[in-house]
Design an enzyme around this catalytic site. Structure first.
Site, short mmCIF file in Angstrom:
data_model
loop_
_atom_site.label_atom_id
_atom_site.label_comp_id
_atom_site.label_asym_id
_atom_site.label_seq_id
_atom_site.Cartn_x
_atom_site.Cartn_y
_atom_site.Cartn_z
N SER A 97 0.82 -1.25 0.06
CA SER A 97 0.00 0.09 -0.02
C SER A 97 0.97 1.27 0.25
CB SER A 97 -0.80 -0.14 1.22
OG SER A 97 -1.93 0.96 1.20
N ASP A 147 -10.05 -3.83 -5.02
CA ASP A 147 -9.30 -2.79 -4.25
C ASP A 147 -10.07 -1.73 -4.19
OD1 ASP A 147 -7.52 -1.09 -2.94
OD2 ASP A 147 -5.78 -2.36 -3.82
N HIS A 178 -8.11 -4.72 -0.75
CA HIS A 178 -6.92 -3.97 -0.39
C HIS A 178 -5.86 -4.79 0.68
CE1 HIS A 178 -4.47 -0.38 -0.84
NE2 HIS A 178 -4.14 -0.55 0.42
C1 MLT Z 1 -1.41 6.04 -0.15
O1 MLT Z 1 -1.71 6.89 0.40
O2 MLT Z 1 -0.13 5.83 -0.37
C2 MLT Z 1 -2.37 4.92 -0.56
O3 MLT Z 1 -3.75 5.80 -0.62
C3 MLT Z 1 -2.24 3.76 0.05
C4 MLT Z 1 -2.82 3.99 1.42
O4 MLT Z 1 -1.84 4.09 2.26
O5 MLT Z 1 -3.88 3.95 1.90
#
Ligand code: MLT
Length: 198
Positions: A97, A147, A178
């Site tokens: 992520s 996701d 996710h």
């Molecule tokens: C981010 O902010 O890098 C993406 O939205 C993934 C997350 O951290 O939720």
């Protein structure tokens, strides 16, 4: 920068946690996908309402690009320094992520630091006018069809961007959300043994 380091075999894994995680989160994953490997696991230094991340965002999925660029270089410097200190010749990023997004940014802004990357639930981190030469380095993108954190075209766009820069990209889709599951572990492990035999 706070981090955990576990000595072990090469290539080392650079473990980059998701939003709300810390340096302990991905240690079990690293141990499962590459038993015995050296593990370097830093803690994200941005605090978003009590949740740690690797760079600032303006809204979900909307990144503060200047901050991302600055922190990508800071992370790359840290990784280079640790690799030298611990005599690690090769390091492969395993990011989830937000951690996958900064790993992708590192591939684009600091080619040469990473020997490869496993990007779990990654997005396009930033647009760059002149992509670097990634010279065939292997990248695995583990994407999920359901996701909820990103639009469905993100993994494909990221794959195209890295492919255009000359990386050897495998884009793998799963029927998942996710969150990570057992399939991610198996796929990351198999891909690592295929692409990094020693
Ligand atoms: C981010 O902010 O890098 C993406 O939205 C993934 C997350 O951290 O939720």
């Amino acid at each position: 920068m706070q981090f955990r380091f576990e000595p072990g075999t090469s290539p080392a894994l650079l473990l980059l946690h998701g939003t709300g995680g810390d340096e302990n989160d991905l240690i079990p994953l690293g141990q499962r996908i590459r038993p015995g490997a050296a593990l370097l696991s830093p803690r994200g230094e941005v605090n978003e309402n009590g949740q740690l991340r690797f760079f600032r965002r303006l809204a979900p999925g909307v990144f503060d690009e200047a901050d991302l660029v600055r922190r990508t270089h800071e992370l790359a410097d840290f990784v280079e320094d640790q690799c030298e200190r611990h005599h690690m010749r090769k390091i492969v990023a395993v990011g989830y992520s937000n951690g996958a997004n900064i790993a992708a940014s590192m591939l684009l802004l600091r080619p040469g630091v990473l020997a490869g990357a496993v990007l779990l639930r990654a997005m396009v981190p930033l647009e760059i006018p002149h992509p670097p030469d990634l010279n065939g380095i292997p990248v695995l993108i583990l994407a999920a069809r359901h996701d909820e954190m990103m639009s469905a075209d993100q993994p494909q766009r990221l794959a195209a961007l890295l492919l255009g820069a000359g990386a050897n990209v495998t884009l793998d889709w799963q029927d998942a959300g996710h969150g990570l599951g057992a399939t991610d572990v198996t796929k990351a492990r198999d891909w690592l043994s295929t692409n990094f035999a020693t």
